[in-house]
Design an enzyme around this catalytic site. Structure first.
Site, PDB file in Angstrom:
ATOM      1  CG  ASP A 371      52.869  72.719 -11.961  1.00 55.57           C
ATOM      2  OD1 ASP A 371      53.607  72.802 -11.353  1.00 55.57           O
ATOM      3  OD2 ASP A 371      52.996  71.892 -12.587  1.00 55.57           O
ATOM      4  CD  GLU A 400      56.757  75.321 -10.903  1.00 52.94           C
ATOM      5  OE1 GLU A 400      57.618  74.968 -10.895  1.00 52.94           O
ATOM      6  OE2 GLU A 400      55.532  75.177 -11.362  1.00 52.94           O
TER       7      GLU A 400
END
Length: 659
Positions: A371, A400
């Protein structure tokens, strides 16, 4: 006679030497067997004791390339004690005291000939009783090389676990945790989906054509509200009991492995939840960023809203970026409820790396999704990914980076020739740029500089990437409006978006419910609504998408469509690894070819509302003239000639591959 005597003497000595060799071999075998027996006997003769409040990692393994292990030990006044270990092959390199007296960090060296087993870590203090902690070194289940990650042959199903299926209603509410309510009418409350719900429906996911599953985080989020999404972790070594037990997570992984599917774990190196167990007693003065400010304002959440990140992610690459902007970006908290972890602290860095390896080994992972990739210290992230990939050379990590700029995406991919010399060691950045252009290109009216040309130019940017086939592309995800919503409820455009994404040289990810046209029309972009319950995942649901009961004809059609495309893709070498050739859009038609040996896949996007005759001679260089091609949706077959008539607006996928 003399010669005979000499030969006899030589034979006598040779015989004696053979006896010595045999004796030595037997002794060596005996010693090894005794060593195994001793380790086993020692391991089984001790009784597990847990006098210490917390030791992390929870266990480790023998046989890693890196022999080093650092244990975090947390217990009242543990720094006053000395540490002893008496286990063959395990030695203490150094014991570090923290700023808090309630922590020790123990550096261990585990030699390559160390046997698996249990041993006691002894914590001594003069004039006080010894404290013991039984630690286990496990045998590895398979070599590092056998941990094979995802690649362009895979199709990934993204799930928000709380909203997919409630396989075990008994774990919906856990009294020991802060958030105790289940309310399916509240988009930001917990709804009860869990790990058993995913395991229960593996056949459905596999039958659709997916080969990997990425669930949003399943670790404990003991936050007072909004904990369903999983990204505010309060224990990095514990499955949230509202999702199930560790054993259930391992069962999911094992069931997927038996189907040839890969489990991808969603991890967060950048931050934790404000209720993480260590926030009440941080080990070092720099364990989190802006720690002094936080501790001063710990009872006033508004007091540390000012330390949130500026979100200026380009400071990672910007040669003109000011130091204060860089610092605010990297050290700022993502939101006020998520303390920013300081990876420049060497103990935090080691903790995070070991945690990832622990989960790979424990759960037999087929990949990690990291993330908020640009937010932590980028040099640490390079080390984090590098150490994982060094241990598991065939593994996969996707990061990400939410940007529509291909230059920024390229910067984060392993091997990119960055001017600052930075190498991320990251195999797969996420391709937000392509996602944005697909939506834009299908939504716009056709003109010389708009419409399908946007998609064409987006793919033309692949020259910027080291390995474009390792990028992860998607129509939508858990943080953005559903693709059906983004395309204003246009089913034809939605099919074109999906079919194009699934034929690109990329790793595709599809969000759960896309196959049945789930949407957020009522409030576009609302995260709680984006993560709507999957119909049929709860007992009593009137609509069941797993069985098809209650679905509209449009939903059934989309489900069938996606299933056909995915299952063709599953065995298509042209899509997995083929050469890509595309032709600039003309007259509202854009054609892309994927070619591998005797298989050619043709993807046609047609935005014309009326029948359109497509001139095939323009594509003569592909060499299809006179070859049979089959429509993978309708199974209609014809021979490639000089032209074809596209009867309807939409996508057409053709293949030369015989069934």
């Amino acid at each position: 006679m003399k010669t005979y005597a000499i030969e006899k003497n030589i034979l006598k000595h040779l015989g004696f030497m053979m006896i010595l060799i045999v004796f030595a071999v037997n002794l060596s075998c005996k010693n090894n067997n005794e060593m195994d027996a001793d380790a086993q006997q020692y391991s089984t003769s001790i009784t597990d004791r847990r006098d210490i409040a917390r030791v992390e990692p929870l266990n480790w393994w023998v046989g890693f390339k890196n022999p080093k292990l650092q244990l975090l030990v947390q217990h009242p006044d543990i720094s006053e004690r000395t540490v002893e270990i008496n286990y063959q092959g395990v030695s203490i390199d150094k014991v570090h005291k923290a700023d808090s007296p309630n922590y020790l960090f123990i550096d261990l060296d585990i030699s390559e000939d160390t046997h698996a087993g249990k041993f006691n870590i002894i914590f001594k203090k003069e004039d006080d009783q010894d404290l013991l902690y039984t630690f286990e070194l496990k045998p590895r289940q398979k070599p590092s090389e056998d941990y094979v990650g995802f690649n362009s042959s895979d199709a990934i199903y993204l799930i928000t676990p709380d909203r997919f299926s409630n396989g075990n209603p008994d774990n919906d509410i856990v009294e020991s945790l802060n958030e105790k309510t289940i309310d399916r009418n509240d988009n930001y409350a917990r709804h009860g989906g869990d790990i058993q719900g995913i395991t229960k429906h593996l056949d459905y996911i596999e039958d659709l054509g997916f080969t990997a599953i990425w669930p949003c985080p399943l670790l404990t989020n003991d936050m007072p509200q909004g904990s369903y999404h999983g990204y505010a972790m309060t224990n990095f070594y514990e499955i949230d009991p509202r999702y199930g037990k560790l054993e259930e997570y391992l069962e999911l992984s094992d069931s997927m492995s038996k189907k040839g599917m890969k489990l991808i774990m969603d991890q967060v190196a950048n931050h934790c939840g404000l209720e993480h167990w260590w926030m009440k007693d941080l080990p070092f003065k720099d364990w989190i960023n802006h720690q002094a400010h936080f501790e001063k304002n710990a009872h006033n959440s508004d007091g540390y809203r000012s330390i949130t990140t500026n979100h200026r992610r380009t400071t990672n690459q910007d040669i003109y970026a000011s130091n204060i902007d860089k610092k605010s970006m990297t050290e700022g908290w993502f939101v006020s409820a998520m303390p920013d972890l300081n990876q420049r602290n060497p103990f935090m860095a080691q903790y995070t790396i070991q945690n990832s390896i622990w989960w790979i080994e424990t759960a037999n992972l087929g990949g990690i999704r990291q993330d908020t990739y640009p937010y932590p210290d980028k040099n640490f992230m390079s080390r984090w990914a590098g150490e994982i990939m060094n241990e598991y050379p065939n593994f996969s990590i996707v990061g990400e980076e939410w940007t529509s700029n291909p230059l920024l995406i390229a910067y984060w991919q392993q091997g990119n020739p960055n001017k600052d010399g930075y190498n991320s060691n990251l195999k797969s950045p996420m391709d937000f740029a392509m996602q944005e252009k697909v939506v834009k290109g299908l939504s716009e009216e056709e003109d010389w500089g708009s419409g399908l040309i946007e998609i064409y130019r987006a793919l033309a940017n692949d020259f910027a990437y080291v390995k474009p086939q390792d990028l992860m592309v998607f129509p939508d995800n858990h943080d953005m409006s559903r693709i059906y919503t983004q395309l204003k409820g246009d089913i034809t455009n939605t099919k074109m978006a999906l079919s194009y994404i699934l034929t690109l040289p990329r790793i595709p990810q599809i969000y759960y419910g896309t196959e049945i046209l789930m949407n957020d029309f009522d409030k576009p972009g609302d995260h709680g609504l984006i993560r709507t319950d999957f119909p049929g995942g709860w007992d009593g649901d009137e609509v069941n998408a797993f069985t098809g009961e209650g679905l509209t004809e449009d939903q059934k059609d989309m489900q069938s469509y996606l299933k056909k495309v995915l299952n063709y893709r599953k065995t298509s070498q042209a899509i997995h690894q083929g050469k890509t050739i595309h032709f600039a859009p003309e007259d509202g038609v854009y054609v892309l070819f994927r070619i591998h040996e005797d298989e050619t896949v043709i993807h046609i996007i047609n935005k014309n509302d009326k029948p359109f005759e497509l001139d095939l001679t323009r594509f003569a260089e592909i060499g299809l003239k006179g070859k049979a091609v089959t429509n993978i949706i309708s199974n209609h077959q014809f021979f490639w000639g000089d032209n074809i008539t596209l009867e309807d607006k939409g996508s057409v996928i053709l293949t030369t591959k015989l069934n």
